[in-house]
Motif scaffolding. Structure first.
Motif, short mmCIF file in Angstrom:
data_model
loop_
_atom_site.label_atom_id
_atom_site.label_comp_id
_atom_site.label_asym_id
_atom_site.label_seq_id
_atom_site.Cartn_x
_atom_site.Cartn_y
_atom_site.Cartn_z
N ASP A 165 30.56 41.69 36.19
CA ASP A 165 30.87 40.55 35.74
C ASP A 165 29.50 39.93 34.98
O ASP A 165 29.67 39.06 34.23
N GLU A 166 28.62 40.57 35.58
CA GLU A 166 27.15 39.89 34.72
C GLU A 166 26.70 40.47 33.40
O GLU A 166 26.16 40.08 32.73
N TRP A 167 27.51 41.61 32.94
CA TRP A 167 27.46 42.08 31.67
C TRP A 167 28.48 41.23 30.71
O TRP A 167 28.54 41.67 29.70
N ARG A 168 29.16 40.48 31.05
CA ARG A 168 30.08 39.56 30.25
C ARG A 168 29.53 38.49 29.26
O ARG A 168 28.45 38.22 29.50
N TYR A 169 30.40 38.37 28.27
CA TYR A 169 29.82 37.26 27.33
C TYR A 169 29.41 35.90 28.05
O TYR A 169 30.11 35.74 28.96
N ARG A 170 28.38 35.67 27.84
CA ARG A 170 27.59 34.17 27.94
C ARG A 170 27.44 33.27 26.93
O ARG A 170 26.75 33.69 26.12
N SER A 171 27.72 32.07 27.17
CA SER A 171 27.71 31.05 26.10
C SER A 171 26.38 30.60 25.75
O SER A 171 25.61 30.25 24.58
N LEU A 188 25.11 39.58 22.62
CA LEU A 188 25.73 40.48 21.86
C LEU A 188 25.00 41.90 21.34
O LEU A 188 26.07 42.83 21.74
N PHE A 189 23.91 41.90 21.22
CA PHE A 189 23.16 43.09 20.70
C PHE A 189 22.98 43.93 21.85
O PHE A 189 23.12 45.13 22.00
N ALA A 190 22.76 43.48 23.12
CA ALA A 190 22.65 44.08 24.45
C ALA A 190 23.77 44.92 24.88
O ALA A 190 23.71 45.91 25.24
N ARG A 191 25.00 43.78 24.62
CA ARG A 191 26.36 44.59 25.05
C ARG A 191 26.59 45.79 24.12
O ARG A 191 27.15 46.73 24.47
N ILE A 192 26.43 45.72 22.74
CA ILE A 192 26.72 46.50 21.91
C ILE A 192 25.89 48.00 22.19
O ILE A 192 26.43 48.99 22.28
N GLY A 233 33.03 23.16 19.30
CA GLY A 233 32.61 23.52 20.54
C GLY A 233 33.84 24.27 21.42
O GLY A 233 34.10 24.17 22.52
N ASP A 234 34.50 24.83 20.46
CA ASP A 234 35.80 25.83 21.07
C ASP A 234 35.19 27.19 21.31
O ASP A 234 34.70 27.89 20.63
N GLU A 235 34.85 27.22 22.71
CA GLU A 235 34.31 28.44 23.47
C GLU A 235 34.96 29.71 23.22
O GLU A 235 34.49 30.94 23.01
N PHE A 236 36.68 29.53 23.14
CA PHE A 236 37.28 30.61 23.17
C PHE A 236 37.13 31.33 21.78
O PHE A 236 37.13 32.46 21.34
N ALA A 237 37.23 30.19 20.68
CA ALA A 237 37.18 30.81 19.36
C ALA A 237 35.64 31.43 19.01
O ALA A 237 35.59 32.61 18.40
N THR A 238 34.71 30.96 19.79
CA THR A 238 33.39 31.44 19.43
C THR A 238 33.16 32.91 20.08
O THR A 238 32.61 33.78 19.36
N GLU A 239 33.79 33.05 21.25
CA GLU A 239 33.73 34.37 22.20
C GLU A 239 34.39 35.28 21.31
O GLU A 239 34.09 36.32 21.24
N THR A 240 35.70 34.92 20.91
CA THR A 240 36.54 35.84 20.37
C THR A 240 35.91 36.40 18.98
O THR A 240 35.74 37.69 18.77
N VAL A 249 37.45 43.56 25.25
CA VAL A 249 38.16 42.21 25.91
C VAL A 249 38.06 42.37 27.55
O VAL A 249 37.74 41.31 28.00
N ARG A 250 38.63 43.44 27.94
CA ARG A 250 38.84 43.54 29.52
C ARG A 250 37.33 43.48 30.28
O ARG A 250 37.08 43.00 31.17
N HIS A 251 36.36 44.29 29.46
CA HIS A 251 35.22 44.34 30.25
C HIS A 251 33.93 43.40 29.67
O HIS A 251 32.80 43.38 30.50
N ARG A 252 34.05 42.72 28.58
CA ARG A 252 33.15 41.92 28.07
C ARG A 252 33.38 40.29 28.12
O ARG A 252 32.65 39.48 27.85
N SER A 253 34.57 39.98 28.08
CA SER A 253 35.10 38.77 27.61
C SER A 253 35.21 38.17 28.99
O SER A 253 35.20 38.66 30.38
N THR A 254 35.03 36.70 29.05
CA THR A 254 35.26 35.73 30.47
C THR A 254 36.96 35.78 30.50
O THR A 254 37.07 34.81 31.71
#
Length: 314
Positions: free
Chosen positions: A49-55, A62-66, A153-160, A275-280
């Protein structure tokens, strides 16, 4: 040229509508949903969970996850479900069956389609004009989604939007690596009949070859949308759009059908994994209790000294 430009704009518009409409219309509903729980936490290196997207770490994260995804996805293979292995075997198996042999089944099918079913000047989507219109427009749609999310401020749109960029980048790296390793001639070189030449000549045929980068990239984007929004209508619409684009890649003489199948499998699985491993939208569950638990313990034996023993629970 006019016909190619018109078809490219139609395809680009369909993508633009799907990217913006599906994500923005569902953001309010998604925001109130509790995260979905994955069965357990062990899924390969650089996961958790520490590797998931963080606002608070949008760009650096983004670059670290890629970079991490390139290692995380293959090292997670031991924890793939039976259904995942079935998909993997089906995609790889069908690619091998269709593409091996001289001439292979996919080459024969390709020539049949072009000689018996399609007119010489048929309607095309993928051409020089199409590439110059579709991909920049698709990128603009994802960028517009990101900007809209940041402004409102739509975090879902930003994350997606950022997860779509992540999946696109990973799919690009994977498919280009496989193309250079496989070194397969594409339909633009009919005299070679889709023969494999391996890594020694892979660079000669790039960017053509196996798998289809168009299909891998497209499905990576659509897959992130599908699994983020998680609505039946989007699953149907996105897969129908991808199916049409895949068919057009064969019809427009860009790829053999096996290239399209393998590219689709890569893009779909990468997008779903991201989505499963990097999204909130997901969290990891508890690891299951091991079937066998072994531990080494010190032993003191009267009259004989000490040693080490192995104790296990079953």
């Amino acid at each position: 040229m006019a016909k190619g430009m018109h078809s490219a704009f139609l395809a680009a518009k369909a993508l633009h509508i799907m990217v913006l409409g599906a994500a923005l219309l569902s953001s309010a509903a998604i925001a109130d949903d509790a995260p979905r729980v994955l069965p357990f936490a062990a899924h390969g290196l650089f996961t958790g969970d520490e590797w998931r997207y963080r606002s608070d770490n949008k760009v650096g994260g983004l670059f670290a996850r890629i970079a991490a995804d390139l290692v995380s996805i293959p090292t997670g293979a031991p924890w793939m479900s039976g259904g995942d292995w079935l998909v993997f075997g089906g995609v790889v198996g069908s690619t091998v069956v269709l593409s091996v042999g001289q001439p292979s089944l996919d080459v024969r099918f390709h020539y049949f389609v072009h000689e018996e079913l399609l007119a010489p000047n048929h309607f095309t989507v993928w051409n020089t004009t199409g590439d110059l219109v579709i991909w920049p427009t698709t990128g603009a749609a994802v960028l517009a989604l990101l900007i809209a999310g940041l402004i409102t401020g739509d975090e879902f749109a930003t994350e997606t939007a950022l997860l779509m960029a992540e999946a696109f980048a990973v799919a690009q790296l994977y498919h280009n690596m496989l193309k250079l390793l496989s070194g397969r001639a594409g339909p633009a070189m009919p005299e070679l009949d889709g023969e494999y030449f391996g890594p020694a000549r892979g660079y000669e045929f790039w960017p053509a070859g196996t798998p289809s980068g168009h299909m891998a990239s497209m499905y990576a984007l659509l897959s992130v949308l599908m699994f983020s929004v998680d609505h039946p209508a989007l699953y149907v619409g996105a897969n129908l759009l991808a199916l049409a684009f895949g068919a057009s890649l064969v019809g427009d003489n860009y790829h053999w059908v096996s290239d399209v199948i393998l590219g689709a499998g890569i893009g779909f699985c990468v997008g779903r994994w991201v989505v499963r491993h990097r999204s909130t939208l997901y969290v990891y569950g508890e690891d299951p209790a091991p079937l066998v638990n072994l531990s080494v313990v010190p032993l003191l034996l009267p009259g004989t000294g000490g040693g080490l023993g192995v104790v296990g629970t079953f």
